[in-house]
Design a protein around this motif. Structure first.
Motif, mmCIF file in Angstrom:
data_model
loop_
_atom_site.group_PDB
_atom_site.id
_atom_site.type_symbol
_atom_site.label_atom_id
_atom_site.label_comp_id
_atom_site.label_asym_id
_atom_site.label_seq_id
_atom_site.Cartn_x
_atom_site.Cartn_y
_atom_site.Cartn_z
ATOM 1 N N THR A 1 11.550 14.520 9.323
ATOM 2 C CA THR A 1 11.316 13.456 8.346
ATOM 3 C C THR A 1 11.215 12.119 9.064
ATOM 4 O O THR A 1 12.086 11.775 9.882
ATOM 5 N N ARG A 2 10.169 11.342 8.752
ATOM 6 C CA ARG A 2 10.066 9.996 9.298
ATOM 7 C C ARG A 2 11.134 9.108 8.653
ATOM 8 O O ARG A 2 11.455 9.259 7.471
ATOM 9 N N THR A 3 11.666 8.181 9.407
ATOM 10 C CA THR A 3 12.748 7.322 8.927
ATOM 11 C C THR A 3 12.224 5.933 8.573
ATOM 12 O O THR A 3 11.058 5.608 8.804
ATOM 13 N N VAL B 1 4.920 -0.696 0.423
ATOM 14 C CA VAL B 1 4.076 0.149 1.267
ATOM 15 C C VAL B 1 3.994 1.599 0.809
ATOM 16 O O VAL B 1 3.093 2.334 1.209
ATOM 17 N N ASP B 2 4.908 2.049 -0.060
ATOM 18 C CA ASP B 2 4.934 3.469 -0.403
ATOM 19 C C ASP B 2 3.637 3.956 -1.048
ATOM 20 O O ASP B 2 3.257 5.122 -0.880
ATOM 21 N N PHE B 3 2.966 3.088 -1.812
ATOM 22 C CA PHE B 3 1.697 3.502 -2.406
ATOM 23 C C PHE B 3 0.772 4.058 -1.329
ATOM 24 O O PHE B 3 0.098 5.077 -1.532
ATOM 25 N N ASP B 4 0.747 3.412 -0.195
ATOM 26 C CA ASP B 4 -0.133 3.789 0.911
ATOM 27 C C ASP B 4 0.427 4.956 1.714
ATOM 28 O O ASP B 4 -0.196 6.008 1.827
ATOM 29 N N THR B 5 1.624 4.763 2.266
ATOM 30 C CA THR B 5 2.134 5.742 3.236
ATOM 31 C C THR B 5 2.581 7.049 2.595
ATOM 32 O O THR B 5 2.376 8.122 3.159
ATOM 33 N N GLY C 1 0.078 11.340 10.132
ATOM 34 C CA GLY C 1 1.365 11.239 10.805
ATOM 35 C C GLY C 1 2.321 12.358 10.468
ATOM 36 O O GLY C 1 2.963 12.941 11.347
ATOM 37 N N THR C 2 2.438 12.680 9.191
ATOM 38 C CA THR C 2 3.377 13.741 8.803
ATOM 39 C C THR C 2 2.934 15.084 9.355
ATOM 40 O O THR C 2 3.747 15.881 9.834
ATOM 41 N N LEU D 1 3.972 19.092 16.146
ATOM 42 C CA LEU D 1 4.305 18.856 17.555
ATOM 43 C C LEU D 1 5.762 18.467 17.812
ATOM 44 O O LEU D 1 6.152 18.291 18.962
ATOM 45 N N ALA D 2 6.569 18.323 16.765
ATOM 46 C CA ALA D 2 7.935 17.833 16.952
ATOM 47 C C ALA D 2 8.761 18.718 17.879
ATOM 48 O O ALA D 2 9.498 18.216 18.740
ATOM 49 N N GLU D 3 8.669 20.021 17.712
ATOM 50 C CA GLU D 3 9.469 20.922 18.562
ATOM 51 C C GLU D 3 9.062 20.792 20.029
ATOM 52 O O GLU D 3 9.924 20.744 20.915
ATOM 53 N N GLU D 4 7.764 20.722 20.279
ATOM 54 C CA GLU D 4 7.310 20.558 21.665
ATOM 55 C C GLU D 4 7.732 19.207 22.212
ATOM 56 O O GLU D 4 8.111 19.093 23.389
#
Length: 405
Positions: free
Chosen positions: A225-227, A302-306, A151-152, A158-161
């Motif tokens: 940055t993902r929120t 969830v932080d351990f995973d993501t 995801g990151t 692709l964020a700019e596009e």
């Protein structure tokens, strides 16, 4: 009347799954490999942590013993308690897959009786008719991504596009999932949620477990940055869970983290969803402190995973484990004589493993409380043993096909 709290350390597996070869995960061992890396200095990071993995409270409750029972090896560099103060063992998943819903549903007493659908192609992952339907139902100019991706990484690429074209970023993984990422301001958060709801209906015939909204913010100059506004749109469990049984009995229920999303908000009680492990743990402690007699608190960290497993960040993962361990006595101080606390995980995500996906592993199980006798509970033939134990402890009968320990 007894209370109970169930804490899922998302992805903190302890190796050894007998069917790991079917998933390409032979030899994966999240906790074992993190401990080995720390003992060898590969878990050091300036300003974050250094030295062997320091988790004395989890070790005191029997974590190293549980890992040794699973893999045949104690945790490298972790002091092994001569007399563990908790109940300790490990769980074997009988559901197929190595995903979040399967693990959590089985923990809650509902093993998955069917095969999930997956998007297996690494490129052009989604069927053309599904892509066309998403574009049509969402009134979109098109989509970006359409592949297996981190995801990151895919957002950075692709964020700019996405901002320029208005096309959302759609990607998947080895999990049964469709993830849709979009900029909160340029695309709109509610518009993203609405698109995911429509996609949820579209993928139902394919038995896809989750559609996940992945909002992000930022610019090319500052970075993206993902929120904390992630939202999962899941199918509901196919049978009764401990949450259903407790709700039917009128018991108080509090769920913290993404539990509400995982169970499609079915009998998930008071839902609390802060962002980040520290905030979620603080919220869980506050909720448990005020939980009435007979109540149940279900927590996912969830932080351990993501943040660390998927990013293959060994020092970050180790530091997160140590942070949880430091705060564990805060929970112990809240436990009343009749209370039961259980710590477990839903799958593995070995940060030393190739790729960026979950790993098929056993999970540790630790049970403790003022009146809980310390003992080995051994190999549990299903994660569902956890729900069976908790439901029996809470006096609502045994939920699911598991066996209480």
């Amino acid at each position: 009347m007894a209370r109970a709290i169930l804490i899922v350390l998302d992805s903190v597996g302890c190796g050894g799954a007998e069917d790991a070869a079917a998933y390409g995960d032979t030899g994966a061992d999240t906790l074992g490999h993190i401990a080995e890396a720390c003992a060898e200095g590969r878990g050091d990071r300036d300003g974050l942590r250094s030295g062997p993995l320091h988790i004395p409270n989890l070790a005191r409750l029997g974590l190293s013993h549980a890992c040794e029972a699973s893999t045949g090896k104690p945790l490298a560099g972790v002091t092994r308690s001569d007399a563990p103060q908790g109940q300790y063992g490990y769980g074997v998943e009988i559901s197929q897959g190595k995903d979040t819903p399967s693990g959590h549903w089985e923990i809650a007493g509902c093993p998955v009786p069917f095969k999930w659908g997956y998007f297996t192609a690494l490129e052009s992952s989604f069927p053309s008719d599904l892509v066309a339907a998403i574009i049509r139902e969402g009134a979109l100019p098109g989509i970006l991504g359409n592949k297996h991706a981190s995801g990151t990484a895919v957002i950075d690429k692709l964020a700019e596009e996405h901002i320029r074209t208005g096309k959302p970023i759609c990607y998947t993984s080895v999990d049964s999932v469709l993830q849709i990422a979009a900029h909160e301001e340029h695309f709109g958060l509610e518009r993203l949620y609405d698109l995911c709801k429509k996609a949820r209906v579209l993928v139902d015939p394919l038995r896809i477990g989750r559609v996940i909204a992945r909002p992000f913010v930022g610019t090319a100059e500052t970075g993206f940055t993902r929120t904390g506004n992630r939202k999962d749109f899941s199918i509901p469990p196919p049978d009764e869970t401990i949450l259903d049984r407790l709700a039917a009995k009128g018991r108080p229920i509090v769920t913290v983290g993404k539990i509400g999303d995982i169970f499609a908000h079915r009998n998930t009680g008071e839902e609390i969803k802060p962002f980040g492990n520290a905030a979620m743990w603080a919220a869980a402690l506050e909720a448990f402190a005020r939980l009435p007699d007979g109540g149940f608190c279900f927590v996912n960290l969830v932080d351990f995973d993501t943040e660390y497993g998927h990013r293959r960040d060994i020092p970050g993962y180790a530091a997160a484990l140590e942070a949880f361990d430091r705060d564990l006595p805060k929970l112990e101080a809240l436990l009343r004589p009749g209370d039961l606390a259980v710590i477990t995980a839903d799958h593995g995500n070995d940060p030393s493993w190739p790729g960026t996906d979950h790993t098929r592993e056993h999970v540790p199980i630790l049970g403790f409380g003022p009146a809980v006798p310390a003992r080995e509970i051994g190999r549990r033939a299903s994660f569902a043993d956890i729900a069976a134990t908790l439901s029996e402890w809470l006096g609502v009968g045994t939920v699911g096909p598991g066996r209480p320990w």
